[in-house]
Motif scaffolding. Structure first.
Motif, mmCIF file in Angstrom:
data_model
loop_
_atom_site.group_PDB
_atom_site.id
_atom_site.type_symbol
_atom_site.label_atom_id
_atom_site.label_comp_id
_atom_site.label_asym_id
_atom_site.label_seq_id
_atom_site.Cartn_x
_atom_site.Cartn_y
_atom_site.Cartn_z
ATOM 1 N N ALA A 1 -36.645 113.088 -34.668
ATOM 2 C CA ALA A 1 -35.849 114.019 -35.186
ATOM 3 C C ALA A 1 -34.291 113.869 -34.616
ATOM 4 O O ALA A 1 -33.199 113.817 -35.042
ATOM 5 N N THR A 2 -34.102 113.622 -33.066
ATOM 6 C CA THR A 2 -33.086 113.645 -32.231
ATOM 7 C C THR A 2 -32.191 112.327 -32.731
ATOM 8 O O THR A 2 -30.927 112.278 -32.914
ATOM 9 N N SER A 3 -32.958 111.201 -32.964
ATOM 10 C CA SER A 3 -32.501 109.882 -33.404
ATOM 11 C C SER A 3 -31.842 109.884 -34.717
ATOM 12 O O SER A 3 -30.547 109.427 -34.990
ATOM 13 N N VAL A 4 -32.228 110.780 -35.585
ATOM 14 C CA VAL A 4 -31.437 110.966 -36.972
ATOM 15 C C VAL A 4 -30.138 111.834 -36.685
ATOM 16 O O VAL A 4 -29.221 111.358 -37.354
ATOM 17 N N LEU A 5 -30.198 112.687 -35.719
ATOM 18 C CA LEU A 5 -29.040 113.496 -35.362
ATOM 19 C C LEU A 5 -28.116 112.654 -34.615
ATOM 20 O O LEU A 5 -26.915 112.720 -34.951
ATOM 21 N N VAL A 6 -28.638 111.878 -34.008
ATOM 22 C CA VAL A 6 -27.678 110.756 -33.245
ATOM 23 C C VAL A 6 -26.899 109.848 -34.291
ATOM 24 O O VAL A 6 -25.729 109.534 -34.208
ATOM 25 N N VAL A 7 -27.740 109.358 -35.236
ATOM 26 C CA VAL A 7 -27.169 108.569 -36.250
ATOM 27 C C VAL A 7 -25.940 109.237 -36.965
ATOM 28 O O VAL A 7 -24.990 108.817 -37.116
ATOM 29 N N PHE A 8 -26.497 110.488 -37.445
ATOM 30 C CA PHE A 8 -25.439 111.443 -38.140
ATOM 31 C C PHE A 8 -24.176 111.669 -37.037
ATOM 32 O O PHE A 8 -23.081 111.484 -37.758
ATOM 33 N N LEU B 1 -27.653 114.293 -48.096
ATOM 34 C CA LEU B 1 -28.353 115.406 -47.953
ATOM 35 C C LEU B 1 -29.609 115.431 -49.163
ATOM 36 O O LEU B 1 -30.615 116.063 -48.538
ATOM 37 N N ALA B 2 -29.565 114.901 -50.231
ATOM 38 C CA ALA B 2 -30.799 114.798 -51.209
ATOM 39 C C ALA B 2 -31.798 113.876 -50.495
ATOM 40 O O ALA B 2 -33.004 114.461 -50.448
ATOM 41 N N LEU B 3 -31.349 113.034 -49.946
ATOM 42 C CA LEU B 3 -32.436 112.004 -49.057
ATOM 43 C C LEU B 3 -33.059 112.761 -48.067
ATOM 44 O O LEU B 3 -34.325 112.692 -47.918
ATOM 45 N N PHE B 4 -32.203 113.540 -47.194
ATOM 46 C CA PHE B 4 -32.478 114.227 -46.227
ATOM 47 C C PHE B 4 -33.573 115.280 -46.552
ATOM 48 O O PHE B 4 -34.637 115.549 -45.791
ATOM 49 N N ALA B 5 -33.382 116.008 -47.505
ATOM 50 C CA ALA B 5 -34.281 117.176 -47.859
ATOM 51 C C ALA B 5 -35.405 116.811 -48.688
ATOM 52 O O ALA B 5 -36.475 117.410 -48.494
ATOM 53 N N GLY B 6 -35.261 115.647 -49.346
ATOM 54 C CA GLY B 6 -36.610 115.090 -50.082
ATOM 55 C C GLY B 6 -37.348 113.944 -49.658
ATOM 56 O O GLY B 6 -38.191 113.783 -49.921
ATOM 57 N N SER B 7 -37.104 113.344 -48.358
ATOM 58 C CA SER B 7 -37.933 112.207 -48.177
ATOM 59 C C SER B 7 -38.441 112.362 -46.465
ATOM 60 O O SER B 7 -38.056 113.412 -45.790
ATOM 61 N N TYR C 1 -39.026 107.710 -42.378
ATOM 62 C CA TYR C 1 -38.019 107.789 -40.998
ATOM 63 C C TYR C 1 -36.803 106.981 -41.401
ATOM 64 O O TYR C 1 -35.638 107.355 -41.291
ATOM 65 N N PRO C 2 -37.140 105.533 -41.997
ATOM 66 C CA PRO C 2 -35.817 104.779 -42.222
ATOM 67 C C PRO C 2 -34.942 105.422 -43.363
ATOM 68 O O PRO C 2 -33.764 105.180 -43.203
ATOM 69 N N LEU D 1 -34.624 108.468 -43.685
ATOM 70 C CA LEU D 1 -33.933 109.738 -43.010
ATOM 71 C C LEU D 1 -32.806 109.360 -42.199
ATOM 72 O O LEU D 1 -31.800 109.806 -41.976
ATOM 73 N N LEU D 2 -32.673 108.194 -41.592
ATOM 74 C CA LEU D 2 -31.633 107.306 -40.758
ATOM 75 C C LEU D 2 -30.532 107.199 -41.836
ATOM 76 O O LEU D 2 -29.336 107.209 -41.499
ATOM 77 N N VAL D 3 -30.972 106.587 -42.711
ATOM 78 C CA VAL D 3 -29.815 106.397 -44.034
ATOM 79 C C VAL D 3 -29.047 107.559 -44.376
ATOM 80 O O VAL D 3 -28.111 107.562 -44.439
ATOM 81 N N ALA D 4 -30.447 108.785 -44.561
ATOM 82 C CA ALA D 4 -29.556 109.832 -44.827
ATOM 83 C C ALA D 4 -28.613 110.311 -43.813
ATOM 84 O O ALA D 4 -27.556 110.787 -44.102
ATOM 85 N N GLY D 5 -28.939 110.389 -42.513
ATOM 86 C CA GLY D 5 -28.081 110.656 -41.465
ATOM 87 C C GLY D 5 -26.549 109.904 -41.434
ATOM 88 O O GLY D 5 -25.521 110.553 -41.210
ATOM 89 N N ALA D 6 -26.732 108.737 -41.777
ATOM 90 C CA ALA D 6 -25.498 108.084 -41.748
ATOM 91 C C ALA D 6 -24.481 108.269 -43.053
ATOM 92 O O ALA D 6 -23.512 108.355 -42.777
ATOM 93 N N LEU D 7 -25.362 108.673 -44.117
ATOM 94 C CA LEU D 7 -24.401 109.115 -45.535
ATOM 95 C C LEU D 7 -23.907 110.413 -45.187
ATOM 96 O O LEU D 7 -22.743 110.586 -45.610
ATOM 97 N N MET D 8 -24.679 111.306 -44.448
ATOM 98 C CA MET D 8 -23.991 112.293 -44.309
ATOM 99 C C MET D 8 -23.067 112.516 -43.081
ATOM 100 O O MET D 8 -21.917 113.249 -42.988
ATOM 101 N N GLY D 9 -23.081 111.281 -42.391
ATOM 102 C CA GLY D 9 -22.165 111.136 -41.171
ATOM 103 C C GLY D 9 -20.760 110.609 -41.858
ATOM 104 O O GLY D 9 -19.654 111.317 -41.353
ATOM 105 N N ILE D 10 -20.820 109.993 -42.943
ATOM 106 C CA ILE D 10 -19.494 109.564 -43.848
ATOM 107 C C ILE D 10 -19.024 110.771 -44.255
ATOM 108 O O ILE D 10 -17.752 110.949 -44.530
ATOM 109 N N GLY D 11 -19.623 111.711 -44.873
ATOM 110 C CA GLY D 11 -19.231 112.964 -45.636
ATOM 111 C C GLY D 11 -18.618 114.063 -44.287
ATOM 112 O O GLY D 11 -17.380 114.116 -44.874
#
Length: 419
Positions: free
Chosen positions: A256-263, A298-304, A307-308, A310-320
């Motif tokens: 969970a922390t690694s997803v936040l770090v990517v974000f 966010l849609a990926l984060f909420a529905g997936s 783990y991979p 979720l990392l993509v979701a973190g990156a996309l949310m970071g772009i936003g």
């Protein structure tokens, strides 16, 4: 302006340093470290302690417009220099907490007021004047990279100090670091751009830039404010809840922390990348797809549960989130000029900070009422779509109308010059 101009380079370094020791790294990102020690020593409820962040947000929302106006009138550099020392002292004064929540709240109200003085609002005002062609990159390097490095390194420093000396010494150490790191660099390197440079860059001069009153009469002002407040407010709430939401779904704390770090890392890196995009794009609407990237993330984060993914979701949310943090100072300078930049950006920034302080509480309120974050997620997705629509409807640079403003009455063109 040539990129090798030593005064401009020094100012970029100074502004990045100023953001490194600003409120976000020195107050917000380290606050969680103090939550348990304060609760244990004074027997305070955690919610009572966390309320100080709301106090900082409200006080800041009131202070930023005033500070911005003062910078427009008297210059930003001297306010930043004095503000750095006052802010450092205010942080250190938190070590004087004596068990009274009222006193603790008063200390953080002081922190909120002084934090507005050496803030991103004034630092972006200074750096924006040094170049039109490279303005996006300058803002990304100073605000994005400065805040990002601070938010990464300051908590490490605070944790080490707290483990060795306790929470009181940590507040003192943060105050000392704010002054020792910030003031010498700001004093030696921070310079406001000379008028001759602004003219050579075809910058908006003092007679043609909008006043705050003129800017507020334009649809552009309100569209930018609504789009950024919706986007940054909502994605900041998600950022604050990434770890608890994933842990609630059964993920271990490490992943969970690694997803936040990517974000977080993408948020910082994208602010710099966005600067290059903004400097080369002819239309402000280039930003709209990045809001949609946050929606997809966010849609990926909420529905997936992958783990991979979720990392993509973190990156996309970071772009936003990086877009929403980085685009507002650029828009303000391009649409409204630098004459009243401090006042205009101060009002916008203060409003966005206030929304950012409210939305995490709203998410938790939804959870308490419904037992899940689903309703909040749907609302945030809707807000991102609205933000993208508002951005897509912005006029091209140089066409922000302000009929009836003071500048128009003096015979100035209602359209800012294209640069």
């Amino acid at each position: 302006m040539q990129s090798r101009n030593p005064a401009a380079t020094g100012t970029i370094i100074a502004c990045a340093t100023g953001n490194f020791v600003s409120a976000t790294p020195m107050v917000n990102t380290v606050f969680g470290l103090f939550l348990i020690p304060l609760s244990q020593e004074f027997n305070w409820p955690r919610s009572g302690i966390s309320a100080v962040l709301g106090i900082v947000a409200v006080v800041g929302a009131l202070a930023y417009p005033v500070v911005g106006r003062l910078a427009d009138l008297y210059g930003a550099r001297r306010i930043v220099l004095v503000g750095n020392l006052l802010f450092a002292g205010a942080i250190a004064s938190a070590a004087l907490a004596n068990g009274s929540l009222i006193q603790f709240y008063a200390i953080f109200a002081l922190i909120g007021v002084t934090a507005a003085l050496p803030s991103t609002v004034l630092l972006t005002k200074i750096v924006s004047a040094w170049s039109v062609k490279r303005r996006g990159v300058y803002i990304g390097l100073t605000a994005g990279l400065g805040n990002g490095l601070g938010a990464t390194l300051v908590p490490i420093f605070a944790q080490m100090l707290m483990s060795a000396e306790g929470w009181r010494a940590t507040y003192v150490g943060l105050g000392v670091a704010t002054a020792v790191i910030g003031f010498p660099i700001l004093y030696m390197l921070l310079r406001e751009a000379p008028a001759s440079l602004r003219e050579s860059e075809a910058e908006i001069d003092a007679d043609k830039g909008m006043t705050l009153d003129a800017a507020r009469r334009t649809p552009t002002f309100w569209m930018i404010l609504a789009a950024i407040a919706l986007g940054a407010g909502c994605m900041t709430a998600i950022f604050a809840h990434v770890i608890p939401m994933l842990i609630d779904r059964g993920m271990d704390a490490g992943r969970a922390t690694s997803v936040l770090v990517v974000f977080a890392l993408v948020t910082v890196a994208w602010q710099v990348a966005l600067g290059f995009v903004l400097d080369r794009a002819r239309s402000p609407r280039i930003v709209a797809p990045f809001y949609l990237a946050a929606f997809v993330g966010l849609a990926l984060f909420a529905g997936s549960s992958s783990y991979p993914l979720l990392l993509v979701a973190g990156a996309l949310m970071g772009i936003g989130l990086g877009t929403e943090y980085g685009v507002m100072p650029y828009y303000v300078s391009r649409y409204f000029g630098l004459k009243a930049y401090g006042a205009i950006y101060g009002v916008m920034y203060g409003t966005v900070v206030l929304v950012m302080g409210f939305t995490p509480f709203a998410m938790d309120a939804v959870f308490d009422l419904s037992g899940s974050y689903d309703i909040a997620i749907y609302a945030i997705e809707a807000a991102l779509i609205v933000g993208a629509v508002l951005i897509s409807r912005l006029r091209p640079y140089g066409m922000a109308d302000f009929v009836g403003s003071d500048a128009t009455n003096r015979g100035a063109s209602p359209d800012l010059p294209k640069v």
